[in-house]
Enzyme design. Structure first.
Site, PDB file in Angstrom:
ATOM      1  N   ASN A  70      -5.049  13.073   0.652  1.00  0.00           N
ATOM      2  CA  ASN A  70      -4.204  12.159   1.441  1.00  0.00           C
ATOM      3  C   ASN A  70      -5.092  11.407   2.435  1.00  0.00           C
ATOM      4  O   ASN A  70      -6.310  11.611   2.494  1.00  0.00           O
ATOM      5  CB  ASN A  70      -3.102  12.942   2.157  1.00  0.00           C
ATOM      6  N   LYS A  71      -4.480  10.543   3.190  1.00  0.00           N
ATOM      7  CA  LYS A  71      -5.178   9.677   4.149  1.00  0.00           C
ATOM      8  C   LYS A  71      -6.213  10.441   4.968  1.00  0.00           C
ATOM      9  O   LYS A  71      -5.948  11.544   5.429  1.00  0.00           O
ATOM     10  CB  LYS A  71      -4.120   9.041   5.066  1.00  0.00           C
ATOM     11  N   ASP A 104      -1.411  11.425  -1.690  1.00  0.00           N
ATOM     12  CA  ASP A 104      -1.753  10.448  -2.730  1.00  0.00           C
ATOM     13  C   ASP A 104      -1.992  11.139  -4.068  1.00  0.00           C
ATOM     14  O   ASP A 104      -1.957  10.506  -5.121  1.00  0.00           O
ATOM     15  CB  ASP A 104      -2.987   9.640  -2.320  1.00  0.00           C
ATOM     16  N   ARG A 112       0.856  -1.185   0.000  1.00  0.00           N
ATOM     17  CA  ARG A 112       0.000   0.000   0.000  1.00  0.00           C
ATOM     18  C   ARG A 112       0.893   1.236   0.000  1.00  0.00           C
ATOM     19  O   ARG A 112       2.097   1.121   0.121  1.00  0.00           O
ATOM     20  CB  ARG A 112      -0.958  -0.005   1.197  1.00  0.00           C
ATOM     21  N   ALA A 170       0.907   5.284  -1.983  1.00  0.00           N
ATOM     22  CA  ALA A 170       0.724   5.686  -3.385  1.00  0.00           C
ATOM     23  C   ALA A 170       1.847   5.240  -4.333  1.00  0.00           C
ATOM     24  O   ALA A 170       1.579   4.547  -5.328  1.00  0.00           O
ATOM     25  CB  ALA A 170       0.512   7.193  -3.443  1.00  0.00           C
ATOM     26  N   GLN A 228      -2.284   2.464   9.917  1.00  0.00           N
ATOM     27  CA  GLN A 228      -0.957   2.556   9.273  1.00  0.00           C
ATOM     28  C   GLN A 228       0.103   3.057  10.251  1.00  0.00           C
ATOM     29  O   GLN A 228       1.304   2.896  10.005  1.00  0.00           O
ATOM     30  CB  GLN A 228      -1.026   3.507   8.063  1.00  0.00           C
TER      31      GLN A 228
END
Ligand code: MRU
Length: 358
Positions: free
Chosen positions: A253-254, A243, A55, A57, A203
């Site tokens: 992003n996240k 990302d 995982r 990007a 994460q």
């Protein structure tokens, strides 16, 4: 990246190809089991991306590039027209695995363009293997340069807050925001990292694992503790990845990045985004991008390691199956103090088309 195995420190990459096999560190097992996941064909590689065994990007972009090389090897016996039909389908299959990050789109387009130089499927195989290796090498190099260029953003005594995993595990090597942390540590600076756990997929456990391998002082915090530490003055800088970065400087992003950016703004803390240029999308606005929604079980169930039984276990957290699980959000450019790429540190006002000379 450094990995401690049986008391020895070994140098590892996150993903690489050997013959027809793609090797990747299995991120669903960390931090308790360090083991490789090997995929023998493009279907298995796509499945590994869907299952988040790999995982981040840039890492999924590189894995998809290797997957296209695996597909070229599998279909090289077909006549040219059929071969290309298959390759286009495989490219689409990869793009459907994780729709939001732009690296995969950029890398898959680059692979197809390179392969189209070939006159026969056989020539295509060689080109695909070489191009995917080049893409991987370039990512490792870019991430190293992000770290070297950005390391002086971290000063002695700093508290550095980071979100998600932006390390070598999200790239081929070094990482993005975590590359900056890594190279600041190599300068012997004395600082600590606050790593958000990053619900629901957690994460943060990967970030903590990577920082442990490097002996970088850090603390994992619950996502909703970030504001507390910012207000207390324990965070001097926030470093995150992206990302997708739009030309106007908005980033995707996240999930939770937007919350952190507004909190950083409120507390006058620099909010810095680190990403290779493969994560930049000069053509589309962030608001037009599909935000991936993942399996609701990521919210309603929890996977943990049972130390006694030495195995992973899944437990149900809620009696309901109703949940929502968007996994990225959009952070407006107005909250972003700097964008660090492999080539430059970009400052606002953002007009990346101009600032990258495109
Ligand atoms: O869902 P993930 O774990 O693939 O999301 C990763 C991130 O959001 C990272 O911050 C991003 O890829 C940039 S750094 C590698």
């Amino acid at each position: 990246m450094k990995v401690k195995i049986d008391g020895k420190t070994v140098s590892y990459r996150n993903v690489w190809i050997e013959g027809e096999t793609v090797n990747m560190i299995d991120q669903t097992r960390l931090p308790f089991e360090f083991r490789m996941h090997k995929t023998k064909n493009y279907r298995e590689t796509a499945e590994a991306i869907r299952r988040m065994q790999i995982r981040g990007a840039p890492a999924i972009g590189v894995a998809a590039s290797y997957g296209l090389a695996q597909a070229a090897l599998e279909f090289e016996g077909l006549e040219t027209k059929k071969f290309w039909e298959q390759m286009e389908d495989v490219a689409q299959e990869f793009l459907n695995t994780r729709p939001t990050a732009v690296d995969m789109h950029n890398m898959v387009a680059r692979m197809l363009m390179a392969m189209k130089r070939a006159e026969t499927p056989q020539q295509c195989v060689e080109i695909a293997l070489n191009e995917s290796q080049r893409i991987a090498e370039e990512n490792a190099e870019a991430c190293k340069n992000i770290g070297l260029l950005g390391r002086n953003l971290i000063k002695d005594g700093d508290g550095v807050l980071t979100h998600c995993n932006t390390g070598a595990l999200g790239t081929v090597d070094y990482g993005t925001a975590l590359s900056i942390i890594r190279f600041a540590h190599y300068q012997n600076k004395d600082f600590y990292v606050l790593a958000t756990e990053t619900r629901p997929w957690l994460q943060g456990r990967l970030t903590s694992w990577e920082l442990t391998q490097e002996d970088i002082k850090h603390y994992v915090i619950a996502d909703n503790a970030a504001g507390y530490y910012m207000k207390k003055g324990d965070v001097r800088i926030v470093l995150v990845g992206a990302d997708r970065i739009s030309s106007n400087g908005d980033i995707i992003n996240k999930i939770g990045t937007y919350t952190l950016a507004t909190l950083a703004h409120e507390n006058k803390i620099p909010f810095v985004v680190a990403a290779p240029t493969t994560s930049i999308d000069l053509n589309q606005k962030a608001k037009d991008i599909i935000i991936e929604e993942r399996d609701l079980k990521e919210i309603t169930y929890l996977k943990g390691y049972n130390e006694e039984k030495k195995e992973f276990q899944i437990i149900k957290l809620y009696s309901t199956d109703q949940a929502k699980n968007p996994i990225f959000d959009i952070t407006p450019a107005k909250y972003i103090s700097k964008i660090v790429t492999e080539n430059q540190i970009i400052e606002p006002p953002y007009n990346l088309k101009k600032q990258l000379n495109k």
